[in-house]
Design a protein around this motif. Structure first.
Motif, short mmCIF file in Angstrom:
data_model
loop_
_atom_site.label_atom_id
_atom_site.label_comp_id
_atom_site.label_asym_id
_atom_site.label_seq_id
_atom_site.Cartn_x
_atom_site.Cartn_y
_atom_site.Cartn_z
N VAL A 196 0.87 -1.05 0.05
CA VAL A 196 0.15 -0.06 0.08
C VAL A 196 0.72 1.32 0.00
CG1 VAL A 196 -1.88 1.16 1.11
CG2 VAL A 196 -1.73 -1.21 1.18
N VAL B 277 3.08 2.61 3.01
CA VAL B 277 2.32 2.80 4.03
C VAL B 277 2.38 1.32 4.77
CG1 VAL B 277 0.18 2.95 4.94
CG2 VAL B 277 0.87 4.30 3.11
N ALA B 278 2.27 0.04 3.84
CA ALA B 278 2.11 -1.20 4.29
C ALA B 278 3.00 -2.09 3.38
CB ALA B 278 0.87 -1.54 4.69
N ALA B 279 3.84 -3.17 3.82
CA ALA B 279 4.44 -3.95 2.45
C ALA B 279 4.63 -5.16 3.22
CB ALA B 279 5.52 -2.93 2.12
N ALA C 169 3.47 -6.11 7.82
CA ALA C 169 3.45 -4.78 6.88
C ALA C 169 3.84 -3.47 7.35
CB ALA C 169 1.92 -4.54 6.30
N ILE D 198 -1.74 -2.94 9.89
CA ILE D 198 -1.15 -4.20 10.57
C ILE D 198 -0.79 -4.90 9.38
CG2 ILE D 198 -1.20 -6.06 11.99
CD1 ILE D 198 -3.59 -5.03 13.23
N GLN E 157 -0.70 -5.28 4.90
CA GLN E 157 -1.11 -4.61 3.50
C GLN E 157 -2.30 -5.32 2.94
OE1 GLN E 157 1.58 -6.82 3.76
NE2 GLN E 157 0.93 -8.08 2.23
#
Lengths: 181, 274
Positions: free
Chosen positions: A58, A67-69, A120, B65, B67
């Motif tokens: 994201v 943002v998140a991975a 993430a 938390i 993706q």
């Protein structure tokens, strides 16, 4: 903990399944579509010593930050991986393990790292977005060039044919046969 | 529907999604910490350390938390004073669209055949909204990731196979192996109809996971005896909990559904002021 930085070279041959590693340097996200695109149009980066991350992040495209991975399921890339290793890719990062065919492709050349699935925020906290290649594939499938610092990994499949997932699966089958339900 | 109520419901949905994506329910975090304390396998201990570190990072940075922010499954408790109209569903969808932008969520919703992405996590039948009667207007959101959802199974068992149910559940978790991001939470629906069993299995995932009855515990112990461990790298905990929900079924039927949830067992709840 073993510290490694990219581009990776022959040092990956010293790794053993189960080793814990902190990786720093540049990695490239690649899911199904990116693999297909690379096979068709070539690498948008130098594959020699490169690290591919099975991940659809994201990305906040306005602020240019990850943002998140966390990792995606690597098995979807089983049939697309050998040409990547042939081109000089030295390691893959993903989750869930890969096929015997990939294990053979890695032999003597490269390793498969596991990054904890679902982590993430932890991944994003050690990442800096550098560039986006093949943006037309969309956010999840594009090739994101990312700089990482001390990304915590475990060697899932080493360059000597040892596969932690295969070891666990064998022991799980033995334990299943002993279950009394 | 009163436009102000529409607005409050949409906002509650948006907030419930945000809460679910960023902070795990306390019972889930407790279960993860207990499993960490018990773990004897060094690789698994490393995986648990990453998971707990990740929970802290998500909370501090106010980011999801995982993706895979999932597909939002919505449970709506509706009091007698609120009519169940199309607008009620529209308000829920509006909340999902807002959350997609503001959290942000990964746009995961696609047409099943063309695979075209709507970009906002809504579409035909998305989000699924389950309406239950109650005393207050309350929204509960269960964001469901695909890695674990894809490993779920349903079987129309025979009434003579009641004693085979635990083995079927264990088989589903074993077949799933590393893929659903273990340690998993296992929702089991027993009885009802073909679709009803699946619905029960998903509803079981809404329950707190810090307690199990003897039946659930027996299945959970059997799963953990397999040693799949966190991320399938081996270890003492493969399932954090097994939760079972039952419903009456036809005398000639025994539907059993197993819905697997990853360790990121997300739930978000908001009550709407009327």
């Amino acid at each position: 903990m073993i510290r490694l930085s990219t581009p990776l070279g022959a040092e990956v041959l010293d790794l053993r399944a189960g080793d814990r590693v902190l990786l720093s340097g540049t990695i490239y996200t690649a899911r199904d579509e990116a693999h297909l695109k690379i096979l068709e149009d070539g690498f948008p980066f130098d594959p020699a010593g490169a690290v591919l991350y099975h991940c659809g992040p994201v990305v906040d495209t306005e602020r240019n930050v990850i943002v998140a991975a966390g990792p995606t399921t690597s098995a979807r890339m089983n049939g697309l991986t050998a040409p990547m290793i042939d081109a000089g890719v030295r390691s893959l990062i993903g989750k869930g393990g890969m096929s015997a065919e990939v294990r053979e492709a890695l032999s003597g050349r490269a390793v498969y790292f596991v990054f904890t699935g679902g982590c993430a925020a932890l991944a994003a906290s050690c990442m800096e977005l550098v560039d986006c290649h093949y943006p037309e594939l969309g956010m999840a499938e594009a090739v994101w060039e990312i700089r990482v610092r001390d990304m915590p990994l475990v060697v899932g499949i080493d360059a000597h044919g040892r596969d932690l997932f295969e070891d666990v699966a064998r022991s799980v089958r033995e334990r299943y046969d002993q279950l009394r339900l | 529907m009163d436009p102000l109520l529409f607005e409050r419901l949409a906002q509650a949905v948006e907030e419930a999604v945000r809460e679910a994506e960023i902070v795990l329910p306390p019972d889930v975090e407790t279960a993860l910490r207990r499993a960490t304390d018990r773990e004897t396998n060094p690789v698994a201990r490393g995986e648990f350390a990453n998971i707990l570190d990740n929970l802290l990072k998500a909370r501090d940075l106010r980011v999801p938390i995982c993706q895979d922010t999932g597909i939002p499954v919505v449970y709506l408790t509706v009091p007698p004073t609120v009519p169940v109209t199309a607008e009620l569903y529209d308000a829920v969808a509006a909340g999902i669209r807002r959350a997609t932008r503001s959290v942000p969520l990964r746009p995961n919703g696609v047409d099943p055949i063309s695979r075209e992405n709507s970009g906002d996590n809504t579409g035909a039948g998305l989000p699924p909204v389950h309406v239950v009667p109650g005393n207050v207007l309350r929204v509960m959101v269960l964001p469901k990731g695909a890695g674990s959802e894809n490993m779920s199974q349903i079987r129309m068992m025979m009434p003579s196979q009641v004693s085979d149910i635990p083995r079927f559940v264990v088989d589903v978790v074993m077949t799933a192996g590393a893929r659903p991001c273990p340690p998993v939470v296992v929702g089991v629906g027993i009885g009802g109809t073909f679709d009803g069993a699946a619905a029960l299995a998903k509803e079981a995932l809404l329950e707190r996971i810090d307690s199990m009855d003897a039946y659930e515990q027996e299945i959970c112990d059997a799963i953990n005896a397999l040693g799949i461990g966190p991320m399938g790298l081996g270890g003492d905990t493969t399932a954090l909990a097994v939760k079972v929900k039952r419903g009456f079924c036809h005398t000639a039927s025994l539907p059993v559904a197993v819905n697997i949830q990853c360790w990121c067992c997300r739930r978000g709840v908001r009550e709407v002021v009327l």
